[in-house]
Design an enzyme around this catalytic site. Structure first.
Site, PDB file in Angstrom:
ATOM      1  CE  LYS A 157      22.707  35.680  54.523  1.00  0.00           C
ATOM      2  NZ  LYS A 157      23.309  35.717  55.860  1.00  0.00           N
ATOM      3  CG  HIS A 169      27.917  49.377  64.986  1.00  0.00           C
ATOM      4  ND1 HIS A 169      28.756  50.029  65.859  1.00  0.00           N
ATOM      5  CD2 HIS A 169      27.260  50.327  64.303  1.00  0.00           C
ATOM      6  CE1 HIS A 169      28.605  51.323  65.712  1.00  0.00           C
ATOM      7  NE2 HIS A 169      27.701  51.536  64.769  1.00  0.00           N
TER       8      HIS A 169
END
Length: 123
Positions: free
Chosen positions: A59, A109
């Site tokens: 991205k 995470h």
């Protein structure tokens, strides 16, 4: 005058694990380089975070995965476990052409989700 680009991606670890359970090693070898697999084993949360990092880098490159391949974006472990980006092939050429350098990557995470954020300087 320098500017920055960013990329971010969020992955559900359960979904990532489901794909792994269906395709096993073939899935992992499609996404990750041998070095990434050696460094992370089959730790789903770590691999999901690196998957998110590859998406976030793509991205920031402005392409998404497709023009660049999964193996052209490699997330290795540094001396103290920090993520270090290595670009190859088309990804490396695009970064050079766009003046992208000094990448910073952050991975995190929980038991359910993995996230990656990248910031890169543009000159």
């Amino acid at each position: 005058m320098p500017s920055i680009r960013t990329g971010v991606d969020l992955v559900e670890i359960r979904r990532f694990t489901d794909v792994y359970e269906k395709y096993r090693q073939r899935f992992l070898e499609h996404i990750f380089t041998p070095i990434e697999l050696e460094e992370n084993g089959v730790k789903m949360a770590s691999l999901a975070a690196r998957f998110a990092a590859k998406e976030a880098v793509s991205k920031a490159l402005g392409t998404g995965i497709g023009r660049v391949s999964w193996h052209e974006i490699e997330i290795r472990r540094g001396l103290v476990g920090e993520p270090i980006l290595h670009l190859y092939g088309v990804a490396e050429e695009l970064a050079r052409e766009e003046g992208l350098h000094s990448w910073s990557i952050s991975l995190s995470h929980t038991s359910k989700q993995a996230v990656a954020m990248v910031v890169v300087l543009v000159e």
